[in-house]
Design a protein around this motif. Structure first.
Motif, mmCIF file in Angstrom:
data_model
loop_
_atom_site.group_PDB
_atom_site.id
_atom_site.type_symbol
_atom_site.label_atom_id
_atom_site.label_comp_id
_atom_site.label_asym_id
_atom_site.label_seq_id
_atom_site.Cartn_x
_atom_site.Cartn_y
_atom_site.Cartn_z
ATOM 1 N N ALA A 34 -20.884 28.389 -8.830
ATOM 2 C CA ALA A 34 -19.845 28.514 -9.856
ATOM 3 C C ALA A 34 -20.094 27.548 -11.005
ATOM 4 C CB ALA A 34 -18.472 28.265 -9.233
ATOM 5 N N ALA A 35 -20.479 26.310 -10.669
ATOM 6 C CA ALA A 35 -20.741 25.314 -11.718
ATOM 7 C C ALA A 35 -21.915 25.735 -12.585
ATOM 8 C CB ALA A 35 -21.008 23.953 -11.070
ATOM 9 N N ARG A 36 -22.948 26.279 -11.968
ATOM 10 C CA ARG A 36 -24.135 26.687 -12.730
ATOM 11 C C ARG A 36 -23.842 27.884 -13.632
ATOM 12 N NH1 ARG A 36 -29.874 28.166 -9.812
ATOM 13 N NH2 ARG A 36 -30.754 29.426 -11.498
ATOM 14 N N LEU A 37 -22.945 28.771 -13.168
ATOM 15 C CA LEU A 37 -22.606 29.965 -13.941
ATOM 16 C C LEU A 37 -21.444 29.729 -14.906
ATOM 17 C CD1 LEU A 37 -22.874 32.539 -11.029
ATOM 18 C CD2 LEU A 37 -24.378 32.450 -13.016
ATOM 19 N N HIS A 38 -20.826 28.524 -14.820
ATOM 20 C CA HIS A 38 -19.690 28.167 -15.677
ATOM 21 C C HIS A 38 -18.503 29.102 -15.446
ATOM 22 C CE1 HIS A 38 -22.404 25.434 -17.716
ATOM 23 N NE2 HIS A 38 -23.236 26.432 -17.937
ATOM 24 N N VAL A 39 -18.249 29.420 -14.174
ATOM 25 C CA VAL A 39 -17.083 30.212 -13.796
ATOM 26 C C VAL A 39 -16.401 29.503 -12.623
ATOM 27 C CG1 VAL A 39 -18.107 32.384 -14.568
ATOM 28 C CG2 VAL A 39 -18.434 31.654 -12.195
ATOM 29 N N THR A 40 -15.260 30.063 -12.153
ATOM 30 C CA THR A 40 -14.553 29.462 -11.031
ATOM 31 C C THR A 40 -15.173 29.901 -9.708
ATOM 32 O OG1 THR A 40 -12.977 31.286 -10.860
ATOM 33 C CG2 THR A 40 -12.424 29.473 -12.371
ATOM 34 N N GLN A 41 -14.940 29.105 -8.661
ATOM 35 C CA GLN A 41 -15.455 29.473 -7.341
ATOM 36 C C GLN A 41 -14.864 30.793 -6.848
ATOM 37 O OE1 GLN A 41 -15.525 26.335 -4.423
ATOM 38 N NE2 GLN A 41 -15.606 27.773 -2.709
ATOM 39 N N PRO A 42 -13.544 31.047 -7.027
ATOM 40 C CA PRO A 42 -13.021 32.354 -6.604
ATOM 41 C C PRO A 42 -13.715 33.523 -7.309
ATOM 42 C CG PRO A 42 -11.214 30.821 -6.931
ATOM 43 C CD PRO A 42 -12.459 30.125 -7.429
ATOM 44 N N ALA A 43 -14.105 33.333 -8.565
ATOM 45 C CA ALA A 43 -14.797 34.409 -9.280
ATOM 46 C C ALA A 43 -16.150 34.697 -8.642
ATOM 47 C CB ALA A 43 -14.977 34.033 -10.749
ATOM 48 N N VAL A 44 -16.853 33.650 -8.210
ATOM 49 C CA VAL A 44 -18.145 33.839 -7.539
ATOM 50 C C VAL A 44 -17.948 34.533 -6.194
ATOM 51 C CG1 VAL A 44 -20.093 32.642 -6.484
ATOM 52 C CG2 VAL A 44 -19.242 31.902 -8.710
ATOM 53 N N SER A 45 -16.948 34.088 -5.431
ATOM 54 C CA SER A 45 -16.672 34.719 -4.132
ATOM 55 C C SER A 45 -16.298 36.181 -4.300
ATOM 56 C CB SER A 45 -15.535 33.964 -3.427
ATOM 57 O OG SER A 45 -15.895 32.618 -3.177
ATOM 58 N N GLN A 46 -15.501 36.488 -5.328
ATOM 59 C CA GLN A 46 -15.106 37.867 -5.570
ATOM 60 C C GLN A 46 -16.301 38.723 -5.975
ATOM 61 O OE1 GLN A 46 -12.233 39.178 -4.884
ATOM 62 N NE2 GLN A 46 -12.807 41.213 -5.585
ATOM 63 N N ALA A 47 -17.217 38.157 -6.770
ATOM 64 C CA ALA A 47 -18.415 38.897 -7.168
ATOM 65 C C ALA A 47 -19.261 39.236 -5.952
ATOM 66 C CB ALA A 47 -19.219 38.081 -8.178
ATOM 67 N N LEU A 48 -19.418 38.277 -5.030
ATOM 68 C CA LEU A 48 -20.177 38.540 -3.806
ATOM 69 C C LEU A 48 -19.500 39.634 -2.980
ATOM 70 C CD1 LEU A 48 -22.392 37.935 -1.748
ATOM 71 C CD2 LEU A 48 -20.935 36.093 -0.845
ATOM 72 N N LYS A 49 -18.168 39.570 -2.878
ATOM 73 C CA LYS A 49 -17.431 40.578 -2.117
ATOM 74 C C LYS A 49 -17.624 41.965 -2.732
ATOM 75 C CE LYS A 49 -12.775 41.778 -0.528
ATOM 76 N NZ LYS A 49 -11.339 41.395 -0.556
ATOM 77 N N ARG A 50 -17.544 42.050 -4.068
ATOM 78 C CA ARG A 50 -17.723 43.332 -4.753
ATOM 79 C C ARG A 50 -19.127 43.890 -4.529
ATOM 80 N NH1 ARG A 50 -16.675 42.549 -10.774
ATOM 81 N NH2 ARG A 50 -17.464 44.700 -10.795
ATOM 82 N N LEU A 51 -20.126 43.006 -4.578
ATOM 83 C CA LEU A 51 -21.500 43.458 -4.367
ATOM 84 C C LEU A 51 -21.679 43.978 -2.949
ATOM 85 C CD1 LEU A 51 -24.350 43.740 -5.552
ATOM 86 C CD2 LEU A 51 -24.816 41.392 -4.784
ATOM 87 N N GLU A 52 -21.143 43.255 -1.976
ATOM 88 C CA GLU A 52 -21.255 43.686 -0.582
ATOM 89 C C GLU A 52 -20.534 45.016 -0.357
ATOM 90 O OE1 GLU A 52 -21.831 39.590 1.975
ATOM 91 O OE2 GLU A 52 -19.786 40.176 1.443
ATOM 92 N N GLU A 53 -19.358 45.182 -0.982
ATOM 93 C CA GLU A 53 -18.617 46.434 -0.834
ATOM 94 C C GLU A 53 -19.366 47.590 -1.495
ATOM 95 O OE1 GLU A 53 -14.860 45.499 -2.554
ATOM 96 O OE2 GLU A 53 -14.050 44.613 -0.706
ATOM 97 N N THR A 54 -19.972 47.333 -2.654
ATOM 98 C CA THR A 54 -20.701 48.379 -3.359
ATOM 99 C C THR A 54 -21.913 48.845 -2.562
ATOM 100 O OG1 THR A 54 -20.022 47.475 -5.502
ATOM 101 C CG2 THR A 54 -21.906 48.963 -5.499
ATOM 102 N N LEU A 55 -22.630 47.888 -1.968
ATOM 103 C CA LEU A 55 -23.838 48.215 -1.213
ATOM 104 C C LEU A 55 -23.556 48.590 0.232
ATOM 105 C CD1 LEU A 55 -26.220 45.394 -2.506
ATOM 106 C CD2 LEU A 55 -26.062 47.753 -3.298
ATOM 107 N N GLY A 56 -22.338 48.259 0.713
ATOM 108 C CA GLY A 56 -22.017 48.551 2.096
ATOM 109 C C GLY A 56 -22.785 47.707 3.081
#
Length: 317
Positions: A34-56
């Protein structure tokens, strides 16, 4: 079996999720990603969740402090690296069509490269090629190497203990590490100390000071000599390790030439052994198979020629 995500890439997948996933795997930590991407930690966790859901697929496994990609996660990481490597090379393809030497050099580096030769090289290169832009990104050694393997950068300066098949490697600096304590430590100012006096002291370490990582010889040294103190503070940044040692958190290892002024100003105190611990090399690295444009070639050729003018000792100033 290789993971086939071509349908997702063509129709459903947000490519920003792949970029976020690359950083998650490189950092092995949501907060650092999150620090490297300049976003919040929940945003990073949500992005990972979305990617996992998209790919199954489950891409990351967490067991306590362990944070590792699954087999599917490793394949997605490989594919994502290839994709962003191709994107980064689009500019290279376009630059080759120009008549003048212009373009952008993407250069990755570990923190605190303290070398007057390096400084003078950059000045000379800019005078010779004023139309070439230079982007320098500071990161951990593992991330420098990862970026180079993905062909997303021209070159980099990094610790690299062992040769890597696809990377060209030339020693740029040879740094001698020694043990120091800070002004606020109980051993500061004491003479006549021996190694036995240090064995129970707590340590400040680099995050790469782990078995198998780029500074693991420092960990091996502590283990072989029988140090029993705890690692009480750590950082990937040389400047932050130096700051923590000065603050008295513990004793720690630093390159001798980096702390000359600190010793003169009595901010740090040199501890045994008198001849230091070991030499740690910083290498100039680049990918042998990456397509180079005129700017890339000019930068690498100039840097290698400049390096040849000076010995390793002279490069430390």
């Amino acid at each position: 079996m290789r993971l086939d995500i071509s349908d997702y890439l063509n129709h459903r997948l947000d490519w920003n999720l792949l970029r976020t996933y690359l950083v998650i795997v490189q950092e092995r930590n949501m907060s650092r990603a999150a620090a490297r991407l300049h976003v919040t930690q929940p945003a990073v966790s949500q992005a990972l969740k979305r990617l996992e859901e998209t790919l199954g697929r489950t891409l990351i496994q967490r067991r306590g402090s362990q944070f590792e990609p699954t087999a599917a996660g490793q394949e997605v990481y490989r594919i994502a690296g290839d994709i962003y490597g191709h994107i980064a090379r689009l500019e290279t393809e376009l630059d080759d069509k120009t008549d003048d030497i212009t373009g952008t050099i993407r250069f990755m580096s570990v923190s605190r490269i303290d070398s007057p030769v390096y400084d003078e090289f950059l000045a000379e290169f800019h005078r010779a090629y004023p139309r070439i832009d230079l982007q320098i990104e500071v990161m951990r050694s593992s991330d420098v190497i990862s970026s180079l393997l993905q062909k997303t950068a021209t070159a980099g300066l990094s610790l690299c203990r062992n040769p890597i098949e696809k990377l060209e490697r030339h020693c740029f600096l040879r740094q001698r590490y020694a043990i120091f304590c800070g002004r606020h430590h109980r051993l500061f100012g004491r003479s006549g100390l021996t190694m036995d006096d240090l064995l129970a002291e707590n340590f400040v370490s680099f995050t790469s000071d782990q078995i198998g990582d780029s500074l693991s010889p420092l960990a091996v040294f502590r283990d072989q000599r029988g140090f029993t103190g705890r690692i009480v503070a750590s950082s990937p940044s040389l400047d932050e390790v130096r700051r923590l040692i000065f603050a008295g958190f513990g004793i720690g290892c630093l390159p001798q030439h980096i702390v000359r002024d600190d010793l003169a100003q009595q901010r740090l105190w040199r501890l045994p052994p008198d001849d230091g611990l070991m030499d740690v090399d910083i290498h100039l690295l680049w990918h042998r198979e990456r397509k180079m444009n005129a700017a890339d070639h000019a930068f690498l050729d100039s840097m290698q020629r400049y390096m040849q003018r000076y010995s390793l000792l002279e490069r430390l100033g």
